[in-house]
Design an enzyme around this catalytic site. Structure first.
Site, mmCIF file in Angstrom:
data_model
loop_
_atom_site.group_PDB
_atom_site.id
_atom_site.type_symbol
_atom_site.label_atom_id
_atom_site.label_comp_id
_atom_site.label_asym_id
_atom_site.label_seq_id
_atom_site.Cartn_x
_atom_site.Cartn_y
_atom_site.Cartn_z
ATOM 1 N N LYS A 1 -8.331 13.836 5.068
ATOM 2 C CA LYS A 1 -7.586 12.570 4.879
ATOM 3 C C LYS A 1 -6.629 12.956 5.949
ATOM 4 C CE LYS A 1 -6.696 13.885 0.576
ATOM 5 N NZ LYS A 1 -7.067 12.615 -0.117
ATOM 6 N N ARG A 2 -5.566 11.580 6.239
ATOM 7 C CA ARG A 2 -4.624 11.844 7.092
ATOM 8 C C ARG A 2 -3.658 13.035 7.044
ATOM 9 N NH1 ARG A 2 -3.360 7.705 10.776
ATOM 10 N NH2 ARG A 2 -1.926 9.178 11.581
ATOM 11 N N LYS B 1 -14.794 8.133 -3.196
ATOM 12 C CA LYS B 1 -16.127 8.392 -2.529
ATOM 13 C C LYS B 1 -16.646 9.781 -2.869
ATOM 14 C CE LYS B 1 -13.857 6.248 1.539
ATOM 15 N NZ LYS B 1 -12.873 6.089 2.437
ATOM 16 N N HIS C 1 0.715 -1.199 -0.011
ATOM 17 C CA HIS C 1 -0.026 -0.069 0.093
ATOM 18 C C HIS C 1 0.716 1.185 -0.003
ATOM 19 C CE1 HIS C 1 -3.974 -1.962 0.839
ATOM 20 N NE2 HIS C 1 -3.249 -2.772 1.532
ATOM 21 N N THR D 1 -8.544 6.485 -1.609
ATOM 22 C CA THR D 1 -9.684 6.089 -1.820
ATOM 23 C C THR D 1 -11.045 7.102 -1.453
ATOM 24 O OG1 THR D 1 -9.718 5.208 0.320
ATOM 25 C CG2 THR D 1 -9.488 3.605 -1.470
ATOM 26 N N LYS E 1 0.760 14.433 1.289
ATOM 27 C CA LYS E 1 -0.752 14.851 0.846
ATOM 28 C C LYS E 1 -1.055 16.332 0.494
ATOM 29 C CE LYS E 1 -2.562 10.647 3.280
ATOM 30 N NZ LYS E 1 -3.300 9.870 2.044
HETATM 31 C C1 26Q Z 1 3.490 0.321 10.073
HETATM 32 C C2 26Q Z 1 4.736 0.031 11.163
HETATM 33 C C3 26Q Z 1 4.464 0.600 12.545
HETATM 34 C C4 26Q Z 1 3.312 1.488 12.701
HETATM 35 C C5 26Q Z 1 2.421 1.806 12.005
HETATM 36 C C6 26Q Z 1 2.778 1.212 10.483
HETATM 37 C C7 26Q Z 1 1.699 1.652 9.692
HETATM 38 C C8 26Q Z 1 0.051 1.483 9.752
HETATM 39 C C9 26Q Z 1 -0.824 2.042 9.019
HETATM 40 C C10 26Q Z 1 1.949 1.800 8.134
HETATM 41 C C11 26Q Z 1 1.013 1.874 7.350
HETATM 42 C C12 26Q Z 1 -0.378 2.218 7.709
HETATM 43 C C13 26Q Z 1 -1.249 2.490 6.477
HETATM 44 C C14 26Q Z 1 -1.298 2.964 5.163
HETATM 45 C C15 26Q Z 1 -2.175 3.422 4.608
HETATM 46 O O1 26Q Z 1 -3.274 3.595 4.857
HETATM 47 N N1 26Q Z 1 -1.890 3.324 3.144
HETATM 48 C C16 26Q Z 1 -3.096 3.875 2.133
HETATM 49 O O2 26Q Z 1 -3.615 2.760 1.839
HETATM 50 C C17 26Q Z 1 -4.739 3.105 0.962
HETATM 51 C C18 26Q Z 1 -5.387 1.850 0.559
HETATM 52 O O3 26Q Z 1 -4.698 1.028 -0.373
HETATM 53 C C19 26Q Z 1 -4.447 3.890 -0.225
HETATM 54 O O4 26Q Z 1 -5.535 4.233 -0.865
HETATM 55 C C20 26Q Z 1 -3.519 5.124 0.191
HETATM 56 O O5 26Q Z 1 -3.003 5.576 -0.980
HETATM 57 C C21 26Q Z 1 -2.187 4.491 1.003
HETATM 58 O O6 26Q Z 1 -1.645 5.811 1.689
#
Ligand code: 26Q
Length: 812
Positions: A545-546, A657, A357, A653, A551
């Protein structure tokens, strides 16, 4: 489909109310009424849940397990009623009691067990799997505290815990009899038994993994799949009870606390990886429990020997977070089921598939060897062997190319590299939008792509139109039904027929009225929650968004600052009145993201209190963005801001929406924006900014100077200086980090480079908006072409292309 008529429903509801509250409905609080409704709904669901499960056991059809650290479900009641096909009956029944269904639904706590895109995607996928009759189940962690709650105090983000379980959660059922034991630490001794090596694990700490099951209801198809969330509990059987009697009360408490910590809290980072031991513990905890329970169930009900596991089961890992599923399955097959390496490896790799991702390299997970080995000694041994065999293969192909081999190794430079393990141990690796997959293949994972060309594939993300259109925007749903019928509900791409109405005056008028009404609904929410009034007749320009540098909320903010300067100079400037809406959470340790929130709020504070511009622009930062808030904001948006630095947003995503709800997108050619453009055509989206090539060239060859941008464009000079000259805040140092990031540290995300192009795009947006028929027709075309971004399409592709499951697959 569930058959309940209004009268039966009323009777069931009253009885339920009395049963759980011991008083009459008329004496109940709103929350009492919500609880009774949720509980009754669950009763309806439970029967289907059991029968779905029985049916799966009976037919032995292939089961998919979606492993994810995050499931961002949001509220469940409304969608449960919708998918059961009883929402209208329920609404009418309740209104006979003078109860407003929407009001009860709004009392439900969001289930916020996710950070953002990745977690919400997992939730949309579960909804689609159930709705498409695919036996697909979730496996994750039941965090005691979900994603933190955000408060804005003096313009700053303050985090508080999300105690979502404080009121009893009607949607889960605890299954203590299905608990599993997960082992950490200790030693592994290798002994020889009848000529076979055996691995004996001793001195470990045992943790009890207790599952809580959550029903995932398919749309009007009698299917209820399962989301299994694991909670960590101390296992006192294994505990040295004599320590209590010896008065070692503290030792017992320590053990209890350390175990409970495992499922205590969701890590609130979404892109910057930190090598925290507890996070690794969480990963192994749920993965081990999940794999053990799958195998246990398979051995009881599976209609095949264990070596056919890969034909009966598909396990999908959502990013690298659950990658330990690979060595854990190897461990069980070898150590517990007696398979040799080769057969275990064949079964494992055929069973596993992996989605990436992110291409931000700082987000790639790697664990220090020492920590890993101590915490998971047997799993480490297995990974070492996977690595040894993989390097041997590499060696045979790339004789003497040590650099390449050590770059691709799973264990190298003192770390275990999870993405490498995930690629080597799966039969499929996919990206989440076309561009993203291409970048993985040609750049980020180039070496692996050349080694395993057939593993790589694309699955462009999607969103469930049931939550994001039918549920969130009932009026638009009615309009679509009125014009093209209701086949789009089961076949979302049928919405294309709506394009025929794009220039229909009456439809345009209705689209406009629906938008206004959704804007009013959101304005009321904002008034109630934050005591802020906004004008529904203004253009709602939305970025939610985050908060992250890539971004580029900063880009959005800077152009508002520019517009404000222009308006002060020329109060008669002819612009469309606008409300700029921001929302999103910053990771608690991400300084720049937190400063971004502060800057937006400082800008809002200044602009909103300046009578010279109040009729024209207003800036709001919506507190505590979450799924249920998104459901209010998305249908109210006119303009959707998707302005990430090209190549950085894997897919996005929320872009989908928004288009589905008839917003026009202003975007860079990044992630799925490209596919949205391809669907709606250049005339129905507003594109700006650097291309992929330009960005990659800058990264590889250099040559970008932020300082030049400042010196060449007086507007850029002005707005960057406005962050540190006291214009927005008497403390001139407050936003220095932002200024430095842009100017001194050369603007890693090309905010200043894209500034001019962005401003011009905004001007185009303004002109288009002023042209009512043109704008409405753009909205209609966006809606019409949004069907392909339903997660039903995505899941269909996963099922046929990766998992080999589901109805269409069976009929291929
Ligand atoms: C990893 C290690 C330690 C702590 C946290 C994490 C961690 C947690 C969540 C790393 C990444 C995430 C989330 C990533 C994320 O949400 N990515 C998004 O995924 C979406 C679905 O595929 C995409 O649409 C977005 O572009 C992408 O940023």
């Amino acid at each position: 489909m569930l058959k309940v008529d209004k009268e039966t429903f009323k009777k069931d509801y009253e009885e339920k109310f009395i049963e759980i509250h011991g008083k009459d409905l008329s004496d109940g609080t709103d929350y009492n009424k919500y609880e009774a409704l949720a509980s009754l709904t669950r009763d309806y669901v439970v029967k289907m849940w059991i029968s779905t499960n029985k049916n799966y056991n009976f037919t032995g059809e292939k089961q998919v397990y979606y492993f994810s650290m995050e499931f961002l479900l949001g509220r469940l009641l409304g969608n449960a009623l919708l998918n059961l096909g009883i929402r209208d009956v329920c609404k009418e029944a309740l209104s006979d009691f003078n109860i407003d269904l929407n009001k009860l639904e709004a009392l439900e706590q969001d289930q916020g067990l996710g950070n953002g895109g990745l977690g919400r995607l997992a939730a949309c996928f579960l909804d689609s799997m159930a709705s498409l009759n695919i036996p697909g189940h979730g496996c994750g962690i039941r965090y005691k505290y979900g994603f933190f709650e955000q408060k804005i105090i003096n313009g700053m983000q303050i985090e508080t815990q999300d105690d979502w379980l404080k009121n009893n959660n009607v949607w889960e059922i605890k299954k203590p009899d299905k608990a599993q034991i997960v082992k950490f630490g200790g030693q592994v001794n290798t002994i020889s038994e009848n000529g076979n090596l055996k691995f004996v694990h001793t001195g470990y700490e045992a943790v009890l993994a207790v599952p809580y099951d959550v029903p995932i209801i398919g749309y009007e198809n009698n299917i209820v799949n399962n989301l299994r969330l694991w909670s960590a509990e101390p296992l006192y059987d294994e505990f040295d009870f004599s320590s209590f009697s010896r008065g070692e009360y503290l030792k017992a408490l320590e053990y209890k606390n350390s175990v409970e910590a495992i499922s205590q809290v969701l890590y609130p980072d979404d892109s910057v990886y930190e090598g925290k031991r507890l996070r690794l513990k969480q990963q192994y905890f749920f993965v081990s429990a999940g794999i053990q329970s799958i195998i246990r169930h398979f051995k009881v009900y599976g209609k095949a020997p264990l070596n056919d596991l890969d034909e009966k089961i598909a396990i999908h890992i959502n990013d690298t977070h659950p990658t330990l599923a690979i060595p854990e399955l190897m461990r069980i097959l070898m150590d517990e089921e007696g398979y040799g390496w080769d057969e275990a490896w064949r079964i494992t790799t055929n069973t596993m598939s992996y989605t990436n991702h992110t291409i931000l390299s700082e987000a790639l997970e790697k664990w220090p060897i020492d920590m890993f080995k101590k915490l998971l000694p047997r799993i480490y041994m297995i990974i070492e062997e996977i690595n040894r065999r993989f390097c041997e293969e590499l060696w045979n192909k790339y004789i003497g190319q040590w650099d390449k081999i050590s770059k691709m190794a799973i264990i190298a430079d003192g770390y275990v590299k999870m993405a490498h393990l995930a690629i080597v141990g799966s039969h499929s690796v996919n990206g989440v939008a076309k561009l993203h997959t291409e970048i993985l293949k040609k750049q980020e994972m180039k070496d692996f792509y050349y080694f395993y060309p057939n593993k790589f594939n694309n699955k462009t993300n999607g969103i469930t139109h049931r939550r994001w259109l039918i549920k969130a925007n009932p009026q638009l749903t009615t309009l679509i039904k009125d014009t093209i019928g209701d086949s789009f509900i089961k076949h979302p791409t049928d919405m294309e027929a709506f394009e025929r109405y794009a220039s229909d005056k009456e439809v345009q008028q209705r689209l406009h009225e629906i938008k206004i009404s959704n804007k009013k609904r959101f304005a009321e929410y904002l008034k109630e929650k934050q005591d802020i009034s906004i004008n529904p007749d203004s253009l709602f320009d939305v970025q939610v968004k985050r908060i992250h540098a890539y971004k580029r909320q900063i880009l959005n903010c800077l152009r508002i600052m520019e517009l404000y300067r222009k308006l002060i100079e020329n109060p008669n400037l002819d612009i469309v009145p606008k409300t700029f809406i921001f929302a999103g959470k910053a990771a608690p340790g991400y300084h720049l993201a937190k400063k971004t929130i502060e800057l937006i709020n400082a800008v809002a504070n200044k602009i909103n209190n300046d009578p010279r511009v109040n009729e024209k622009i207003k800036v709001v930062f919506v507190e505590n963005y979450k799924v249920s808030v998104a459901e209010l904001i998305v249908p109210a948006a006119d303009l959707s801001e998707q302005i990430s630095t090209t190549t950085k947003e894997a897919s996005g995503t929320s872009n989908m929406k928004f288009m589905m709800n008839g917003a026009v997108t202003i975007a860079t050619l990044d992630g799925a924006n490209i596919e949205i453009r391809d669907e709606v055509g250049d005339d129905n989206i507003i594109i700006f900014g650097l291309t992929e090539r330009e960005v990659l060239d800058y990264y590889h060859k250099g040559g970008y100077s932020a300082w030049d941008m400042v010196n060449r464009d007086y507007r850029i000079k002005q707005v960057t200086e406005d962050t540190i000259n006291g214009f927005y805040c008497s403390d001139k140092e407050r936003f220095r980090a932002i200024y430095e990031n842009l100017v001194t540290y050369n603007d890693e995300f090309f905010v200043l480079k894209d500034f001019d192009s962005y401003l011009k795009a905004q001007e185009r947006a303004d002109n288009l908006y002023k042209n009512f028929p043109k704008w409405q027709s753009m909205c209609a075309v966006n809606i019409a072409h949004s069907g392909i971004f339903s997660s039903d399409r995505t899941i269909q592709e996963y099922a046929t292309g990766i998992w080999g499951s589901g109805y269409l697959y069976k009929n291929l």
